[in-house]
Write a protein that holds these residues in place. Structure first.
Motif, PDB file in Angstrom:
ATOM      1  N   ARG A   2       0.877  -1.059   0.000  1.00 27.34           N
ATOM      2  CA  ARG A   2       0.000   0.000   0.000  1.00 27.34           C
ATOM      3  C   ARG A   2       0.957   1.156   0.000  1.00 27.34           C
ATOM      4  O   ARG A   2       1.317   1.648   1.002  1.00 27.34           O
ATOM      5  N   GLY A  16      -3.337  -2.578  -0.728  1.00 30.96           N
ATOM      6  CA  GLY A  16      -2.302  -1.354   0.222  1.00 30.96           C
ATOM      7  C   GLY A  16      -6.755  -1.490   3.381  1.00 30.96           C
ATOM      8  O   GLY A  16      -5.085  -2.353   3.772  1.00 30.96           O
ATOM      9  N   ASP A 239      -8.429  -6.044  -2.926  1.00 27.88           N
ATOM     10  CA  ASP A 239      -8.441  -6.358  -1.501  1.00 27.88           C
ATOM     11  C   ASP A 239      -8.859  -5.182  -0.621  1.00 27.88           C
ATOM     12  O   ASP A 239      -9.979  -5.130  -0.111  1.00 27.88           O
ATOM     13  N   LYS A 245     -12.086  -2.338   6.319  1.00 26.39           N
ATOM     14  CA  LYS A 245     -10.985  -2.219   7.282  1.00 26.39           C
ATOM     15  C   LYS A 245     -10.266  -0.913   6.997  1.00 26.39           C
ATOM     16  O   LYS A 245      -9.744  -0.717   5.895  1.00 26.39           O
ATOM     17  N   ASN A 255      -1.300  -1.587  11.060  1.00 26.68           N
ATOM     18  CA  ASN A 255      -2.762  -1.427  11.102  1.00 26.68           C
ATOM     19  C   ASN A 255      -3.329  -1.562  12.510  1.00 26.68           C
ATOM     20  O   ASN A 255      -4.440  -2.069  12.693  1.00 26.68           O
ATOM     21  N   GLU A 287      -2.189 -10.876  -3.294  1.00 26.75           N
ATOM     22  CA  GLU A 287      -3.479 -11.070  -2.606  1.00 26.75           C
ATOM     23  C   GLU A 287      -4.436 -11.909  -3.466  1.00 26.75           C
ATOM     24  O   GLU A 287      -5.330 -12.570  -2.942  1.00 26.75           O
ATOM     25  N   LYS A 290      -3.609 -15.349  -2.780  1.00 24.74           N
ATOM     26  CA  LYS A 290      -4.166 -15.687  -1.451  1.00 24.74           C
ATOM     27  C   LYS A 290      -5.580 -16.258  -1.565  1.00 24.74           C
ATOM     28  O   LYS A 290      -5.895 -17.272  -0.940  1.00 24.74           O
ATOM     29  N   LYS A 329     -13.744 -11.697  -1.849  1.00 25.97           N
ATOM     30  CA  LYS A 329     -13.676 -10.803  -0.681  1.00 25.97           C
ATOM     31  C   LYS A 329     -15.087 -10.457  -0.202  1.00 25.97           C
ATOM     32  O   LYS A 329     -15.365 -10.449   1.005  1.00 25.97           O
ATOM     33  N   ARG A 343     -13.543 -14.352   8.510  1.00 24.57           N
ATOM     34  CA  ARG A 343     -12.809 -13.254   7.860  1.00 24.57           C
ATOM     35  C   ARG A 343     -11.304 -13.320   8.151  1.00 24.57           C
ATOM     36  O   ARG A 343     -10.490 -12.867   7.341  1.00 24.57           O
ATOM     37  N   LEU A 346      -8.661 -14.296   5.580  1.00 28.99           N
ATOM     38  CA  LEU A 346      -8.086 -13.333   4.624  1.00 28.99           C
ATOM     39  C   LEU A 346      -6.706 -12.875   5.072  1.00 28.99           C
ATOM     40  O   LEU A 346      -6.027 -12.145   4.351  1.00 28.99           O
ATOM     41  N   ASN A 347      -6.326 -13.278   6.247  1.00 24.85           N
ATOM     42  CA  ASN A 347      -5.032 -12.897   6.802  1.00 24.85           C
ATOM     43  C   ASN A 347      -3.948 -13.939   6.522  1.00 24.85           C
ATOM     44  O   ASN A 347      -2.866 -13.876   7.099  1.00 24.85           O
ATOM     45  N   HIS A 350      -0.308 -12.979   6.511  1.00 24.25           N
ATOM     46  CA  HIS A 350      -0.187 -11.618   7.038  1.00 24.25           C
ATOM     47  C   HIS A 350       0.504 -11.561   8.395  1.00 24.25           C
ATOM     48  O   HIS A 350       1.093 -10.536   8.736  1.00 24.25           O
ATOM     49  N   HIS A 354       3.200  -9.040   8.196  1.00 24.65           N
ATOM     50  CA  HIS A 354       3.192  -7.805   8.980  1.00 24.65           C
ATOM     51  C   HIS A 354       4.448  -7.712   9.847  1.00 24.65           C
ATOM     52  O   HIS A 354       4.985  -6.605  10.059  1.00 24.65           O
ATOM     53  N   HIS A 367       3.596  -4.213   0.733  1.00 29.30           N
ATOM     54  CA  HIS A 367       2.735  -5.084   1.537  1.00 29.30           C
ATOM     55  C   HIS A 367       2.579  -6.469   0.887  1.00 29.30           C
ATOM     56  O   HIS A 367       2.734  -7.503   1.539  1.00 29.30           O
ATOM     57  N   LYS A 426      -3.167  -8.980  15.511  1.00 23.64           N
ATOM     58  CA  LYS A 426      -4.534  -8.791  15.999  1.00 23.64           C
ATOM     59  C   LYS A 426      -5.285 -10.108  16.172  1.00 23.64           C
ATOM     60  O   LYS A 426      -6.358 -10.136  16.767  1.00 23.64           O
TER      61      LYS A 426
HETATM   62  O1  LIG Z   1      -9.941  -7.585   4.831  1.00 28.52           O
HETATM   63  C1  LIG Z   1      -9.401  -8.358   5.615  1.00 28.52           C
HETATM   64  O2  LIG Z   1      -9.992  -8.837   6.572  1.00 28.52           O
HETATM   65  C2  LIG Z   1      -7.995  -8.731   5.444  1.00 28.52           C
HETATM   66  O3  LIG Z   1      -7.399  -9.280   6.342  1.00 28.52           O
HETATM   67  C3  LIG Z   1      -7.369  -8.403   4.133  1.00 28.52           C
HETATM   68  C4  LIG Z   1      -5.878  -8.222   4.205  1.00 28.52           C
HETATM   69  O4  LIG Z   1      -5.356  -8.676   2.972  1.00 28.52           O
HETATM   70  C5  LIG Z   1      -5.495  -6.770   4.362  1.00 28.52           C
HETATM   71  O5  LIG Z   1      -4.101  -6.620   4.210  1.00 28.52           O
HETATM   72  C6  LIG Z   1      -5.904  -6.157   5.671  1.00 28.52           C
HETATM   73  O6  LIG Z   1      -5.699  -4.784   5.653  1.00 28.52           O
HETATM   74  C7  LIG Z   1      -5.160  -6.711   6.840  1.00 28.52           C
HETATM   75  O7  LIG Z   1      -5.867  -6.327   7.970  1.00 28.52           O
HETATM   76  P1  LIG Z   1      -5.307  -6.576   9.425  1.00 28.52           P
HETATM   77  O8  LIG Z   1      -6.507  -6.572  10.276  1.00 28.52           O
HETATM   78  O9  LIG Z   1      -4.577  -7.866   9.454  1.00 28.52           O
HETATM   79  O10 LIG Z   1      -4.388  -5.457   9.741  1.00 28.52           O
END
Ligand SMILES: O=C(O)C(=O)C[C@@H](O)[C@H](O)[C@H](O)COP(=O)(O)O
Length: 466
Positions: A2, A16, A239, A245, A255, A287, A290, A329, A343, A346-347, A350, A354, A367, A426
């Motif tokens: 991002r 991003g 994404d 988010k 984040n 992504e 992913k 998504k 949900r 989706l991580n 990550h 991260h 990212h 998180k």
């Molecule tokens: O939308 C979501 O839920 C995701 O986890 C999508 C991720 O690809 C995205 O990078 C998201 O911003 C990550 O969020 P985070 O809560 O892990 O900071």
């Protein structure tokens, strides 16, 4: 990312509690922290016992398909299964927009906060699409210094045609390292200087950083104003613009400060990808891979066969990949808007990713590059746990390499750094690290803290400098 490489300008010579809610009959809504500082101290978890119990169970990523519609066919009952059918078929026949160009609409089904994602070429030239999602008379466009020279005038024109809207804009510095509270305050400064009231719409024009920051600014300004997303990078189109988010980074974690805040619409003009630097293109593709890994094996197969076309920005391939990603998504977000369960899938990649972004300093890696490395590490650990066949790891690595993405962390990342930084993720609950890991055949995953920690150590030892 991002971030900072978004859209090199043309003059630079570069080409991003789960459960889907349906709406039958509704028409389509700085510096790295010193690795020596222990982020553990910053981690705090509070949640109700019931929620913890639910989340500690493995969450399997299986939910029904959501709605995908073509323009002109948006009224009527949700067509479950249509989305998955589209994943198997070649790019679906698309409806022509009023300008005669291809347009698709994917619905994010969130009851009275539902919103459409418009996908097509040249959509920024169709002002009416944007204007119908702006309820008041005033708009604040938030963009960055790279995007402004490319697309700000066109966006202002789209909004002001007809003369009903007054538009202000604020241009932020470009890059993940600017995704901070200090830079965010520039948006509120501008809004107050311009005397913007509660009826205002904040419009994000740019990549994931701009989108996340604008959404958070909108969520907080006068306790909430309207918000629209116009994403201009692959990362943001596939994404971050979808799902609400929003937020900024903290020096101790990516984040970490933010809010769930949904836009009123997402307008994706795929032509904006023509100005995107190749490295940014690849980052967004991460992504898309992913989605293939966590829930859409057919998309993964398609990517294996079509990566050269995608990298060459073949319009049909781009449209298909963006649309499939948005469908995936939208389905997950509709099932679990605030990440109480599915949900979190989706991580994938990550938690490792991260840690890399924070550990190396925001903006060092994009990212999607960090997520690419993280997905390979998650797949490696899944093999060690005996949860997937090694061939899935091999295919994942090969596909990401084919997209010109990195698959190993920078040499500066040690196992201890990973562990410290991952402890503020998180998804950590009551001090327990939970990871998204692959399980079963391609397209299956779990979110779980129930794994042999020795296997994580083995993966870290494999990928980190000794
Ligand atoms: O939308 C979501 O839920 C995701 O986890 C999508 C991720 O690809 C995205 O990078 C998201 O911003 C990550 O969020 P985070 O809560 O892990 O900071």
């Amino acid at each position: 990312m991002r971030g900072s490489l978004q859209h090199r300008q043309l003059r630079a010579n570069d080409s991003g509690c789960c459960g889907i809610r349906t709406r039958a009959g509704l028409p389509g809504r700085g510096p790295a922290p010193a690795a020596t500082r222990s982020p553990r101290a910053a981690a705090s978890c509070s949640s109700q016992q019931g929620q913890q119990k639910q989340q500690q169970q493995q969450i399997h990523a299986t939910i029904p398909a959501a709605r995908m519609e073509t323009a002109g066919a948006r009224a009527g009952a949700p067509r479950r299964g249509a989305a998955l059918a589209a994943a198997v078929a070649p790019p679906a026949a698309a409806a022509a927009s009023s300008s005669g160009r291809v347009m698709k609409t994917v619905e994010v089904d969130l009851g009275d906060r539902s919103y459409p994602i418009y996908i097509g070429q040249g959509l920024l030239n169709q002002g009416e699409l944007l204007r119908k999602h702006v309820p008041g008379k005033r708009v604040l466009i938030v963009t960055n210094e790279t995007i402004a020279p490319l697309y700000l005038d066109r966006t202002i024109k789209a909004l002001t045609e007809g003369g009903a809207l007054q538009v202000d804009s604020v241009v932020l510095p470009d890059g993940e390292e600017h995704k901070s509270m200090d830079v965010l305050a520039l948006v509120w400064d501008k809004a107050l200087e311009a005397r913007l009231d509660r009826g205002t719409t904040f419009l994000a024009l740019g990549g994931g950083v701009v989108g996340d920051m604008t959404g958070f600014a909108a969520a907080c300004y006068q306790r909430g104003v309207h918000f629209v997303q116009v994403p201009t990078t692959v990362m943001s189109q596939v994404d971050s613009s979808v799902g609400g988010k929003t937020g900024v980074n903290h020096p101790l974690g990516k984040n970490m400060i933010g809010a769930f805040y949904q836009p009123r619409c997402v307008l994706i003009d795929t032509d904006t990808l023509n100005t995107l630097p190749p490295r940014e293109l690849a980052s967004g593709i991460s992504e898309i891979v992913k989605y293939g890994l966590i829930r859409d094996a057919a998309l993964f197969d398609w990517l294996e066969a079509n990566m050269p076309k995608l990298l060459a920005r073949d319009p049909e391939a781009v449209a298909y990949a963006v649309e499939r990603s948005c469908v995936n998504k939208a389905e997950v977000v509709a099932a679990d808007e605030r990440e109480g369960g599915v949900r979190a899938t989706l991580n994938l990649g990550h938690t490792f990713g991260h840690a890399i972004e924070t550990g190396c300093g925001y903006g060092t890696l994009l990212h999607g590059e960090a997520v690419s490395i993280g997905m390979v590490m998650a797949a490696d650990m899944s093999v060690r746990l005996g949860w997937i066949d090694r061939s899935i790891l091999d295919r994942t690595r090969a596909l990401l390499l084919a997209a010109n993405l990195p698959v190993t962390p920078p040499a500066t990342m040690t196992a201890d750094m990973f562990k410290d930084l991952m402890a503020v993720d998180k998804k950590v609950l009551a001090g327990k690290l939970r990871l998204v890991l692959l399980k079963g055949p391609l397209g299956g995953c779990v979110v779980t803290g129930d794994f042999d920690p020795a296997k994580l150590d083995e993966t870290l030892a494999e990928f980190c400098a000794k």
